[in-house]
Design a protein around this motif. Structure first.
Motif, PDB file in Angstrom:
ATOM      1  N   THR A   1       0.811  -1.217   0.000  1.00 31.52           N
ATOM      2  CA  THR A   1       0.000   0.000   0.000  1.00 31.52           C
ATOM      3  C   THR A   1       0.848   1.273   0.000  1.00 31.52           C
ATOM      4  OG1 THR A   1      -1.656  -1.228   1.271  1.00 31.52           O
ATOM      5  CG2 THR A   1      -1.926   1.163   1.134  1.00 31.52           C
ATOM      6  N   ASP A   2       1.902   1.269   0.770  1.00 29.90           N
ATOM      7  CA  ASP A   2       2.728   2.473   0.894  1.00 29.90           C
ATOM      8  C   ASP A   2       3.813   2.565  -0.174  1.00 29.90           C
ATOM      9  OD1 ASP A   2       1.290   3.186   3.182  1.00 29.90           O
ATOM     10  OD2 ASP A   2       2.619   2.016   4.482  1.00 29.90           O
ATOM     11  N   ASP A   3       3.900   1.539  -1.034  1.00 26.82           N
ATOM     12  CA  ASP A   3       4.969   1.509  -2.045  1.00 26.82           C
ATOM     13  C   ASP A   3       4.493   1.816  -3.453  1.00 26.82           C
ATOM     14  OD1 ASP A   3       7.011   0.573  -0.148  1.00 26.82           O
ATOM     15  OD2 ASP A   3       5.819  -1.255  -0.105  1.00 26.82           O
ATOM     16  N   ILE A   4       3.196   1.736  -3.662  1.00 23.70           N
ATOM     17  CA  ILE A   4       2.636   1.943  -5.003  1.00 23.70           C
ATOM     18  C   ILE A   4       2.484   3.436  -5.297  1.00 23.70           C
ATOM     19  CG2 ILE A   4       0.519   1.655  -6.370  1.00 23.70           C
ATOM     20  CD1 ILE A   4       1.966  -0.915  -6.277  1.00 23.70           C
ATOM     21  N   LEU A   5       2.852   3.842  -6.496  1.00 21.54           N
ATOM     22  CA  LEU A   5       2.707   5.251  -6.898  1.00 21.54           C
ATOM     23  C   LEU A   5       1.234   5.655  -6.908  1.00 21.54           C
ATOM     24  CD1 LEU A   5       5.223   5.410  -9.912  1.00 21.54           C
ATOM     25  CD2 LEU A   5       5.586   6.254  -7.589  1.00 21.54           C
ATOM     26  N   ASP A   6       0.987   6.925  -6.587  1.00 16.64           N
ATOM     27  CA  ASP A   6      -0.395   7.425  -6.537  1.00 16.64           C
ATOM     28  C   ASP A   6      -1.088   7.303  -7.889  1.00 16.64           C
ATOM     29  OD1 ASP A   6      -0.193   8.016  -3.881  1.00 16.64           O
ATOM     30  OD2 ASP A   6       0.275  10.142  -4.175  1.00 16.64           O
ATOM     31  N   GLU A   7      -0.310   7.384  -8.973  1.00 15.27           N
ATOM     32  CA  GLU A   7      -0.905   7.297 -10.317  1.00 15.27           C
ATOM     33  C   GLU A   7      -1.621   5.969 -10.532  1.00 15.27           C
ATOM     34  OE1 GLU A   7       2.333  10.377 -10.691  1.00 15.27           O
ATOM     35  OE2 GLU A   7       2.033   8.479  -9.622  1.00 15.27           O
ATOM     36  N   TYR A   8      -1.063   4.884  -9.992  1.00 10.47           N
ATOM     37  CA  TYR A   8      -1.727   3.584 -10.112  1.00 10.47           C
ATOM     38  C   TYR A   8      -2.976   3.530  -9.231  1.00 10.47           C
ATOM     39  CZ  TYR A   8       2.421   1.920 -12.591  1.00 10.47           C
ATOM     40  OH  TYR A   8       3.423   1.747 -13.518  1.00 10.47           O
ATOM     41  N   LYS A   9      -2.903   4.165  -8.065  1.00  9.58           N
ATOM     42  CA  LYS A   9      -4.078   4.220  -7.198  1.00  9.58           C
ATOM     43  C   LYS A   9      -5.201   4.999  -7.874  1.00  9.58           C
ATOM     44  CE  LYS A   9      -1.392   3.880  -2.908  1.00  9.58           C
ATOM     45  NZ  LYS A   9      -0.970   4.524  -1.649  1.00  9.58           N
ATOM     46  N   GLU A  10      -4.840   6.063  -8.584  1.00  8.65           N
ATOM     47  CA  GLU A  10      -5.847   6.862  -9.294  1.00  8.65           C
ATOM     48  C   GLU A  10      -6.517   6.044 -10.386  1.00  8.65           C
ATOM     49  OE1 GLU A  10      -3.629  10.248 -10.554  1.00  8.65           O
ATOM     50  OE2 GLU A  10      -3.363  11.014  -8.502  1.00  8.65           O
ATOM     51  N   ILE A  11      -5.743   5.181 -11.068  1.00 13.31           N
ATOM     52  CA  ILE A  11      -6.323   4.305 -12.093  1.00 13.31           C
ATOM     53  C   ILE A  11      -7.314   3.339 -11.446  1.00 13.31           C
ATOM     54  CG2 ILE A  11      -5.819   2.424 -13.703  1.00 13.31           C
ATOM     55  CD1 ILE A  11      -3.137   3.853 -14.286  1.00 13.31           C
ATOM     56  N   ALA A  12      -6.970   2.803 -10.277  1.00 13.00           N
ATOM     57  CA  ALA A  12      -7.860   1.871  -9.582  1.00 13.00           C
ATOM     58  C   ALA A  12      -9.159   2.568  -9.191  1.00 13.00           C
ATOM     59  CB  ALA A  12      -7.157   1.302  -8.347  1.00 13.00           C
ATOM     60  N   ILE A  13      -9.048   3.792  -8.676  1.00 15.21           N
ATOM     61  CA  ILE A  13     -10.238   4.555  -8.290  1.00 15.21           C
ATOM     62  C   ILE A  13     -11.087   4.869  -9.516  1.00 15.21           C
ATOM     63  CG2 ILE A  13     -11.037   6.748  -7.316  1.00 15.21           C
ATOM     64  CD1 ILE A  13      -8.446   6.675  -5.555  1.00 15.21           C
ATOM     65  N   LYS A  14     -10.435   5.250 -10.607  1.00 17.11           N
ATOM     66  CA  LYS A  14     -11.148   5.557 -11.860  1.00 17.11           C
ATOM     67  C   LYS A  14     -11.872   4.313 -12.363  1.00 17.11           C
ATOM     68  CE  LYS A  14     -10.372   7.418 -16.516  1.00 17.11           C
ATOM     69  NZ  LYS A  14      -9.345   7.899 -17.478  1.00 17.11           N
TER      70      LYS A  14
ATOM     71  N   LYS B   1       6.013   5.283 -13.688  1.00 13.60           N
ATOM     72  CA  LYS B   1       4.643   5.758 -13.852  1.00 13.60           C
ATOM     73  C   LYS B   1       3.936   4.978 -14.950  1.00 13.60           C
ATOM     74  CE  LYS B   1       5.311  10.382 -11.970  1.00 13.60           C
ATOM     75  NZ  LYS B   1       5.061  11.829 -12.135  1.00 13.60           N
ATOM     76  N   PRO B   2       2.610   4.869 -14.857  1.00 12.77           N
ATOM     77  CA  PRO B   2       1.872   4.066 -15.846  1.00 12.77           C
ATOM     78  C   PRO B   2       1.923   4.662 -17.250  1.00 12.77           C
ATOM     79  CG  PRO B   2       0.367   5.235 -14.369  1.00 12.77           C
ATOM     80  CD  PRO B   2       1.737   5.412 -13.807  1.00 12.77           C
ATOM     81  N   THR B   3       2.068   3.764 -18.232  1.00 12.06           N
ATOM     82  CA  THR B   3       2.002   4.135 -19.645  1.00 12.06           C
ATOM     83  C   THR B   3       0.995   3.215 -20.320  1.00 12.06           C
ATOM     84  OG1 THR B   3       3.708   2.581 -20.357  1.00 12.06           O
ATOM     85  CG2 THR B   3       4.462   4.750 -19.574  1.00 12.06           C
ATOM     86  N   GLU B   4       0.841   3.335 -21.616  1.00 10.26           N
ATOM     87  CA  GLU B   4      -0.109   2.483 -22.339  1.00 10.26           C
ATOM     88  C   GLU B   4       0.312   1.019 -22.327  1.00 10.26           C
ATOM     89  OE1 GLU B   4      -0.687   3.907 -26.256  1.00 10.26           O
ATOM     90  OE2 GLU B   4      -1.694   5.755 -25.637  1.00 10.26           O
ATOM     91  N   ASP B   5       1.590   0.776 -22.076  1.00 15.55           N
ATOM     92  CA  ASP B   5       2.108  -0.584 -22.237  1.00 15.55           C
ATOM     93  C   ASP B   5       2.557  -1.275 -20.956  1.00 15.55           C
ATOM     94  OD1 ASP B   5       1.848  -0.323 -25.050  1.00 15.55           O
ATOM     95  OD2 ASP B   5       3.720   0.829 -25.086  1.00 15.55           O
ATOM     96  N   ASN B   6       2.702  -0.548 -19.839  1.00 18.67           N
ATOM     97  CA  ASN B   6       3.334  -1.189 -18.673  1.00 18.67           C
ATOM     98  C   ASN B   6       2.373  -1.568 -17.544  1.00 18.67           C
ATOM     99  OD1 ASN B   6       2.754   1.269 -17.531  1.00 18.67           O
ATOM    100  ND2 ASN B   6       4.862   1.777 -16.963  1.00 18.67           N
ATOM    101  N   TYR B   7       1.082  -1.514 -17.820  1.00 18.32           N
ATOM    102  CA  TYR B   7       0.107  -1.954 -16.818  1.00 18.32           C
ATOM    103  C   TYR B   7      -1.148  -2.419 -17.534  1.00 18.32           C
ATOM    104  CZ  TYR B   7      -3.460   1.598 -17.422  1.00 18.32           C
ATOM    105  OH  TYR B   7      -4.500   2.336 -17.937  1.00 18.32           O
ATOM    106  N   GLY B   8      -2.046  -3.032 -16.797  1.00 19.77           N
ATOM    107  CA  GLY B   8      -3.342  -3.405 -17.346  1.00 19.77           C
ATOM    108  C   GLY B   8      -4.263  -3.903 -16.250  1.00 19.77           C
ATOM    109  N   ILE B   9      -5.555  -3.553 -16.376  1.00 22.46           N
ATOM    110  CA  ILE B   9      -6.557  -4.064 -15.424  1.00 22.46           C
ATOM    111  C   ILE B   9      -7.049  -5.398 -15.952  1.00 22.46           C
ATOM    112  CG2 ILE B   9      -8.772  -3.661 -14.292  1.00 22.46           C
ATOM    113  CD1 ILE B   9      -6.679  -1.644 -13.474  1.00 22.46           C
ATOM    114  N   ILE B  10      -6.871  -6.446 -15.177  1.00 23.20           N
ATOM    115  CA  ILE B  10      -7.291  -7.762 -15.656  1.00 23.20           C
ATOM    116  C   ILE B  10      -8.633  -8.195 -15.069  1.00 23.20           C
ATOM    117  CG2 ILE B  10      -4.949  -8.541 -16.130  1.00 23.20           C
ATOM    118  CD1 ILE B  10      -5.021 -10.071 -13.487  1.00 23.20           C
TER     119      ILE B  10
END
Length: 779
Positions: free
Chosen positions: A703-716, A738-747
């Motif tokens: 929880t304390d290690d993940i960048l806020d940008e990924y948390k914002e994607i989860a909330i969105k 930080k998240p880009t078009e290629d380095n993450y995905g919601i499964i």
């Protein structure tokens, strides 16, 4: 001593009422002082996490801010009430910050009288603080800190009504019930000396206690003070008792009420609550006790003489509770007798002797005012008479006989008593050190039981967590359907129906349907610009198998369209055969009529839990694995890892046991291994590809290690489907980038995310999600 009433015994046996003797309504109240790790009385306010002390049903204060009072609901059996008391003990112990629960009735290291904080009830106070201030002036604050256990009891309605039909002729049911409870009260008062001798556990006090007591007591070391041969300081001449021994009529409620009113009018006591009898009559409305006794009759009895047993985490054991209940039944079934002035004087004298001199060998006690007999002889005679009840009860015979056997040992030899053992431990280790070590030991025991809610272990662990946090806040609850984990919470202002901890009124039916359908979920998220894996969905297994060549050579996931807990999922990250592909399709279709075959997104999988508009927890779920020792097979290593007490089945423990089934066999086969493979020393073998805790995975808090940008994607993502409680499964290649078009995905999105994995991670801190859900529900 009276023998059993043969008419009552025969009636109980003839009418098959034996089972009713061990059921009724049992409630327990326990007081503990809060202390620091140095044994000094904690002067901090009542912990705010327990909410408003007046409104909390289960966790309150007693006389002082420093004195926690735990109250169980009334249960049908002693076991249920005892389990709930243990739950309260664990909850309170684990919520204290740098403090411990003092396990002794006699107070800890005390400050000056003037510095002891009286309980403050704030704007909701209806005279409670003023009443306590009156008591402090009369009895002293230090004496008011003496703590103990109250045992509340009433008989089952079935038993009372059956007895009334047989023995209540020419009287009302209310008057008959009063007669029954008054008879029991007389018996409990008459033989209280024996119960207090057997349960007394406060033979000693600290040198910081009230000087009026200390100056008349003995000490071997300047720290421990005692009266020679004393069994219970709490119940003795300096304990929590009235200034005088009042003679009270117990022939009927009207005379009882009249006498108590007279004591108040004469200024002997300030309030009916100040009548500190060791057994009190209680009514439907205890705020207006005397009037309620007259109008409604006696509702239950409150037995108040039980010391905290420092040798037990909960301050009392189940055997002691059953011993008290045997005395209750004995008082009910024995022949009735007068309990007038002479009998009460005998009872007061015996009380004083047994409590004040109980450790003295060859001690004598009054049989009548003009006759004394050896304590051990009269005690053994009474206990043997009580033993006759066990045949009548016809249940738990071995357990109950053992209780009587142990009690007889104590009356024959004072060195077998709890009081003697406390005295010896305090002499050997010092009063403060002995009790502090016990308090610390019990805290560690509570930590080991942190994830268990006693009496509710059959419920899913997430439901247990929510219930535990509801209890902590003093919220009333009801189990509506145990099998379905369906509960009702009621805080007096609103009600909430909740299934499996996270299915609440906050999320709409359509929201749940969207998340349950993985095809629709992907389309909703894709429209919001959130990356999801490409793929196809199938309703026909033959068609899915026909498309083998479409996916050959790619990294893919095959899973049911609607699934939870990783059920039916197969992941291929390396080459796979047509046979393995087709079997994976079959496994998926065994769990749903529609199946997805989609790309495998590289990275590690993280579970985000969104509650309201915040990410309250993030976990990396490590797939089921074992570490080799160069000697044992995978099968043997899994068996050993599954012995961990944190692992179980059915989501009632923080981690699930690792299974060795077809899916695991296929995954190992893809690595060129099988269950008989012997891993090298320190070699980590992954047994499944998917990382669900439900399939034996390990949970690591991030929880304390993940960048806020990924948390914002989860909330969105949660907002996109309209969810207020949502589990978001996200693949991330590198959490530092930080998240880009290629380095993450919601499964996947989950409408029923397990909260226990965030509260009891394999590694990391408890994120207290039960509290977060209750806050979101405004409970």
């Amino acid at each position: 001593m009276k023998i059993l009433d043969k008419k009552i015994v025969k009636f109980i046996q003839d009418n098959n009422l034996k089972k009713e003797l061990l059921i009724g309504r049992f409630g327990l109240e326990k007081e503990n002082l809060r202390v620091g790790y140095d044994g000094k009385l904690a002067l901090t306010p009542h912990p705010k996490q327990f909410g408003q002390k007046i409104k909390n049903l289960y966790i309150k204060t007693d006389f002082s801010e420093s004195q926690v009072e735990m109250i169980t609901p009334a249960f049908r059996t002693l076991e249920e009430s005892y389990n709930f008391l243990e739950n309260l003990q664990n909850i309170v112990s684990l919520e204290l910050d740098g403090e411990l629960l003092w396990p002794q009735s006699s107070p800890s290291v005390l400050v000056d009288e003037k510095d002891i904080p009286i309980a403050d009830f704030g704007p909701l106070d209806t005279g409670e603080k003023e009443y306590r201030e009156t008591l402090s002036k009369k009895y002293g604050k230090k004496n008011q800190l003496i703590s103990g256990i109250h045992y509340n009891f009433s008989f089952s309605d079935k038993l009372l009504k059956k007895l009334y039909d047989e023995f209540g002729k020419n009287t009302s049911f209310k008057d008959f019930k009063n007669k029954v409870y008054l008879k029991v009260t007389k018996g409990l008062l008459q033989y209280r000396w024996l119960a207090m001798y057997l349960t007394g556990a406060s033979p000693i006090v600290h040198n910081t206690h009230d000087e009026r007591c200390i100056n008349t007591m003995e000490s071997n070391d300047g720290e421990n003070y005692f009266l020679k041969d004393n069994v219970s300081f709490r119940n003795g001449i300096y304990g929590y008792k009235n200034k005088k021994d009042y003679i009270i009529p117990y022939d009927n409620v009207e005379n009882y009420v009249k006498t108590i009113k007279g004591l108040v009018e004469d200024g002997e006591i300030s309030d009916p609550r100040e009548f500190y009898s060791t057994v009190r009559l209680r009514a439907k409305d205890n705020k207006d006790l005397l009037n309620s006794l007259l109008s409604d009759g006696i509702s239950y009895l409150e037995i108040r003489y039980i010391d905290l047993n420092p040798f037990n985490k909960n301050g009392i054991d189940l055997e002691t509770l059953y011993l008290i209940h045997l005395f209750i039944l004995y008082s009910l079934i024995k022949e009735d007798e007068e309990f007038g002035e002479e009998s009460q004087k005998v009872a007061y004298k015996n009380h004083e002797i047994a409590v004040g001199l109980g450790l003295k060998k060859n001690l004598e006690i009054y049989e009548r005012l003009d006759k004394k007999v050896p304590l051990y002889k009269l005690g053994e005679d009474i206990l043997n008479e009580v033993r006759k009840l066990i045949d009548i009860i016809g249940q738990k015979e071995e357990f109950l006989n053992q209780i009587i056997d142990n009690s007889i040992k104590k009356v024959k030899n004072p060195e077998e008593t709890i009081a003697y053992k406390v005295l010896k431990e305090s002499e050997n280790k010092k009063y403060v050190s002995f009790h502090l070590n016990k308090a610390k030991e019990y805290l560690e025991e509570s930590k080991k039981d942190e994830f268990r809610l006693k009496g509710y272990e059959d419920l899913e662990l997430s439901t247990q967590i929510l219930l535990k946090d509801a209890i902590k806040k003093g919220i009333n609850y009801e189990i509506l359907d145990r099998l379905d984990n369906f509960i009702l919470l009621d805080n007096g202002e609103k009600k909430e129906y909740i299934k499996q901890a996270t299915k609440t009124s906050l999320d709409t039916y359509s929201t749940v349907m969207v998340m349950e359908n993985k095809v629709v979920t992907k389309k909703v998220l894709d429209k919001e610009g959130i990356r999801v894996p490409a793929g196809k969905d199938y309703t026909d297994a033959f068609k899915a198998k026909e498309d083998f060549e479409l996916f050959q050579g790619k990294k893919i996931v095959i899973k049911p369209k609607s699934t939870n807990f990783g059920i039916g999922i197969t992941i291929f990250k390396d080459k796979f055969t047509k046979e393995s592909y087709e079997r994976a399709v079959d496994i998926a279709f065994e769990n749903d009529s529609s199946v997805l075959v989609e790309e495998f997104i590289e990275g590690k999988e993280y579970r985000f839990i969104v509650i309201g508009e915040n990410v309250e927890g993030v976990l990396n779920r490590v797939p089921a694995n074992v570490m080799g020792d160069g000697k044992r097979t995978i099968t043997e290593l899994v068996k050993e890892k599954n012995k961990d007490f944190l692992r179980g089945k059915g989501y009632t423990t923080p981690l699930e046991k690792i299974n060795l089934g077809e899916a695991e066999e296929m995954f190992l086969e893809s690595q060129g291994k099988n269950f008989d493979y012997v891993p090298l020393k320190d070699e980590v073998i992954y047994i499944r590809e998917n990382s669900n805790i439900s399939t034996g995975g390990d949970s690591i808090d991030f929880t304390d290690d993940i960048l806020d940008e990924y948390k914002e994607i989860a909330i969105k993502s949660a907002k996109a489907v309209g969810a207020l409680i949502c589990g978001v499964d996200m693949m991330i290649e590198n959490i530092k980038e930080k998240p880009t078009e290629d380095n993450y995905g919601i499964i996947e999105l989950n409408f029923n995310p397990a909260i226990h994995i965030h509260c009891y991670p394999y590694k990391g801190k408890n994120r207290k999600l039960g509290d977060k859900i209750l806050d979101l529900l405004n409970m």
